[in-house]
Design a protein around this motif. Structure first.
Motif, PDB file in Angstrom:
ATOM      1  N   ARG A 113      66.151 104.038  23.025  1.00  0.00           N
ATOM      2  CA  ARG A 113      65.215 104.624  24.009  1.00  0.00           C
ATOM      3  C   ARG A 113      65.680 106.006  24.470  1.00  0.00           C
ATOM      4  NH1 ARG A 113      65.106  99.388  25.768  1.00  0.00           N
ATOM      5  NH2 ARG A 113      66.597  99.788  27.430  1.00  0.00           N
ATOM      6  N   LYS A 114      66.976 106.135  24.772  1.00  0.00           N
ATOM      7  CA  LYS A 114      67.521 107.420  25.224  1.00  0.00           C
ATOM      8  C   LYS A 114      67.392 108.481  24.141  1.00  0.00           C
ATOM      9  CE  LYS A 114      70.997 105.368  28.249  1.00  0.00           C
ATOM     10  NZ  LYS A 114      72.431 105.102  28.389  1.00  0.00           N
ATOM     11  N   LEU A 115      67.746 108.109  22.915  1.00  0.00           N
ATOM     12  CA  LEU A 115      67.692 109.065  21.811  1.00  0.00           C
ATOM     13  C   LEU A 115      66.255 109.477  21.526  1.00  0.00           C
ATOM     14  CD1 LEU A 115      69.297 110.694  19.793  1.00  0.00           C
ATOM     15  CD2 LEU A 115      69.261 108.716  18.254  1.00  0.00           C
ATOM     16  N   LYS A 116      65.339 108.542  21.573  1.00  0.00           N
ATOM     17  CA  LYS A 116      63.925 108.849  21.344  1.00  0.00           C
ATOM     18  C   LYS A 116      63.423 109.836  22.383  1.00  0.00           C
ATOM     19  CE  LYS A 116      59.355 106.870  20.827  1.00  0.00           C
ATOM     20  NZ  LYS A 116      58.505 105.702  21.001  1.00  0.00           N
ATOM     21  N   ALA A 117      63.779 109.606  23.643  1.00  0.00           N
ATOM     22  CA  ALA A 117      63.367 110.526  24.711  1.00  0.00           C
ATOM     23  C   ALA A 117      63.962 111.919  24.490  1.00  0.00           C
ATOM     24  CB  ALA A 117      63.779 109.974  26.070  1.00  0.00           C
ATOM     25  N   ALA A 118      65.231 111.976  24.083  1.00  0.00           N
ATOM     26  CA  ALA A 118      65.885 113.269  23.833  1.00  0.00           C
ATOM     27  C   ALA A 118      65.225 113.992  22.660  1.00  0.00           C
ATOM     28  CB  ALA A 118      67.373 113.058  23.561  1.00  0.00           C
ATOM     29  N   ILE A 119      64.876 113.250  21.616  1.00  0.00           N
ATOM     30  CA  ILE A 119      64.214 113.858  20.448  1.00  0.00           C
ATOM     31  C   ILE A 119      62.845 114.395  20.842  1.00  0.00           C
ATOM     32  CG2 ILE A 119      63.170 113.353  18.201  1.00  0.00           C
ATOM     33  CD1 ILE A 119      65.534 111.379  17.747  1.00  0.00           C
ATOM     34  N   GLU A 120      62.090 113.591  21.560  1.00  0.00           N
ATOM     35  CA  GLU A 120      60.754 114.032  21.979  1.00  0.00           C
ATOM     36  C   GLU A 120      60.831 115.276  22.859  1.00  0.00           C
ATOM     37  OE1 GLU A 120      59.223 110.396  23.643  1.00  0.00           O
ATOM     38  OE2 GLU A 120      58.454 109.720  21.689  1.00  0.00           O
ATOM     39  N   LYS A 121      61.806 115.319  23.755  1.00  0.00           N
ATOM     40  CA  LYS A 121      61.990 116.485  24.620  1.00  0.00           C
ATOM     41  C   LYS A 121      62.374 117.711  23.784  1.00  0.00           C
ATOM     42  CE  LYS A 121      64.549 118.019  28.683  1.00  0.00           C
ATOM     43  NZ  LYS A 121      65.572 117.663  29.680  1.00  0.00           N
ATOM     44  N   ALA A 122      63.267 117.535  22.814  1.00  0.00           N
ATOM     45  CA  ALA A 122      63.691 118.645  21.954  1.00  0.00           C
ATOM     46  C   ALA A 122      62.523 119.145  21.097  1.00  0.00           C
ATOM     47  CB  ALA A 122      64.856 118.218  21.066  1.00  0.00           C
ATOM     48  N   ILE A 123      61.657 118.249  20.674  1.00  0.00           N
ATOM     49  CA  ILE A 123      60.481 118.665  19.893  1.00  0.00           C
ATOM     50  C   ILE A 123      59.535 119.484  20.759  1.00  0.00           C
ATOM     51  CG2 ILE A 123      58.375 117.803  18.771  1.00  0.00           C
ATOM     52  CD1 ILE A 123      60.103 115.546  17.583  1.00  0.00           C
ATOM     53  N   ILE A 124      59.365 119.089  21.999  1.00  0.00           N
ATOM     54  CA  ILE A 124      58.506 119.856  22.915  1.00  0.00           C
ATOM     55  C   ILE A 124      59.064 121.259  23.103  1.00  0.00           C
ATOM     56  CG2 ILE A 124      57.765 120.039  25.338  1.00  0.00           C
ATOM     57  CD1 ILE A 124      57.526 116.926  25.297  1.00  0.00           C
ATOM     58  N   VAL A 125      60.379 121.360  23.275  1.00  0.00           N
ATOM     59  CA  VAL A 125      61.027 122.670  23.431  1.00  0.00           C
ATOM     60  C   VAL A 125      60.839 123.501  22.167  1.00  0.00           C
ATOM     61  CG1 VAL A 125      63.273 123.821  23.672  1.00  0.00           C
ATOM     62  CG2 VAL A 125      62.681 121.898  25.170  1.00  0.00           C
ATOM     63  N   ALA A 126      61.033 122.881  20.997  1.00  0.00           N
ATOM     64  CA  ALA A 126      60.870 123.605  19.727  1.00  0.00           C
ATOM     65  C   ALA A 126      59.426 124.078  19.568  1.00  0.00           C
ATOM     66  CB  ALA A 126      61.268 122.707  18.556  1.00  0.00           C
ATOM     67  N   ASN A 127      58.468 123.245  19.950  1.00  0.00           N
ATOM     68  CA  ASN A 127      57.060 123.640  19.881  1.00  0.00           C
ATOM     69  C   ASN A 127      56.780 124.831  20.789  1.00  0.00           C
ATOM     70  OD1 ASN A 127      56.315 121.659  18.037  1.00  0.00           O
ATOM     71  ND2 ASN A 127      55.641 120.217  19.609  1.00  0.00           N
ATOM     72  N   GLU A 128      57.336 124.790  22.002  1.00  0.00           N
ATOM     73  CA  GLU A 128      57.119 125.884  22.955  1.00  0.00           C
ATOM     74  C   GLU A 128      57.763 127.177  22.475  1.00  0.00           C
ATOM     75  OE1 GLU A 128      58.649 124.232  26.588  1.00  0.00           O
ATOM     76  OE2 GLU A 128      56.820 123.077  26.964  1.00  0.00           O
ATOM     77  N   GLU A 129      58.990 127.059  21.930  1.00  0.00           N
ATOM     78  CA  GLU A 129      59.679 128.238  21.424  1.00  0.00           C
ATOM     79  C   GLU A 129      58.917 128.850  20.248  1.00  0.00           C
ATOM     80  OE1 GLU A 129      63.621 126.863  20.534  1.00  0.00           O
ATOM     81  OE2 GLU A 129      64.265 126.986  22.630  1.00  0.00           O
ATOM     82  N   SER A 130      58.403 128.004  19.380  1.00  0.00           N
ATOM     83  CA  SER A 130      57.645 128.478  18.232  1.00  0.00           C
ATOM     84  C   SER A 130      56.360 129.152  18.669  1.00  0.00           C
ATOM     85  CB  SER A 130      57.344 127.316  17.288  1.00  0.00           C
ATOM     86  OG  SER A 130      56.577 127.753  16.190  1.00  0.00           O
ATOM     87  N   ALA A 131      55.688 128.571  19.656  1.00  0.00           N
ATOM     88  CA  ALA A 131      54.444 129.150  20.165  1.00  0.00           C
ATOM     89  C   ALA A 131      54.711 130.492  20.838  1.00  0.00           C
ATOM     90  CB  ALA A 131      53.768 128.192  21.141  1.00  0.00           C
TER      91      ALA A 131
END
Length: 136
Positions: A113-131
C-alpha cells in the motif's frame, strides 16, 4: 509490460518518461505483488494440510473407539490434556507456519500500500513536470 505496470500505465500521460528510481519502485511493487500471490498459494496449501491432519486425527480417534466397541471393551477417550497434546503434536508445526505466513502477509500488504501510494504520487509529479516542460 506486466499487469501492475499496465495498471500504473493508465496514470502516466502520453510522452512522459519515468525516471530510473520510479521504474525501480514499480519493479519492487511487481516483486511484492508476486510474493503476495505466492503467500496466498502457500497459505491455501497449509490450510488444506491442516484440514487433512485434523481429519486424520479425528478418524484415528474414531477408529480407536470403534475397535474397542468391536472387542466389547468400554472406550475411554483421551483426556483433555492428552487431546491437546495430540493436537499440538500433529498440528503445531502447521499452525506455526500459518502464523508466520499471515504475519508476513500483514507486513507485506502494508508495504505494498505504501509503495503504491509513493508510485502514484511520483507519477503525478512526473506528469506535472512533463506538462510544465511541454508548455515552455
Amino acid at each position: 509490460m506486466s499487469r501492475s505496470a499496465k495498471g500504473f500505465g493508465r496514470l502516466i500521460n502520453p510522452g512522459v518518461v519515468l525516471n530510473p528510481e520510479l521504474n525501480q519502485k514499480i519493479a519492487a511493487f511487481e516483486a511484492m505483488t508476486m510474493e503476495r500471490s505466492d503467500l496466498d498459494d502457500e497459505l491455501s496449501r497449509l490450510r488444506k494440510q491442516q484440514d487433512v491432519t485434523e481429519d486424520n486425527v479425528a478418524e484415528a480417534l474414531a477408529e480407536d473407539e470403534f475397535q474397542c466397541t468391536l472387542r466389547g471393551q468400554s472406550f475411554v477417550g483421551p483426556s483433555e490434556e492428552e487431546l491437546q497434546l495430540i493436537l499440538r503434536n500433529q498440528l503445531g508445526g502447521i499452525i506455526n507456519k500459518l502464523a508466520a505466513r499471515y504475519e508476513r502477509l500483514i507486513y507485506l500488504d502494508a508495504d505494498i500500500r505504501k509503495l503504491k501510494a509513493a508510485i502514484e504520487k511520483a507519477i503525478i509529479v512526473a506528469n506535472e513536470e512533463s506538462a510544465a516542460a511541454a508548455s515552455m
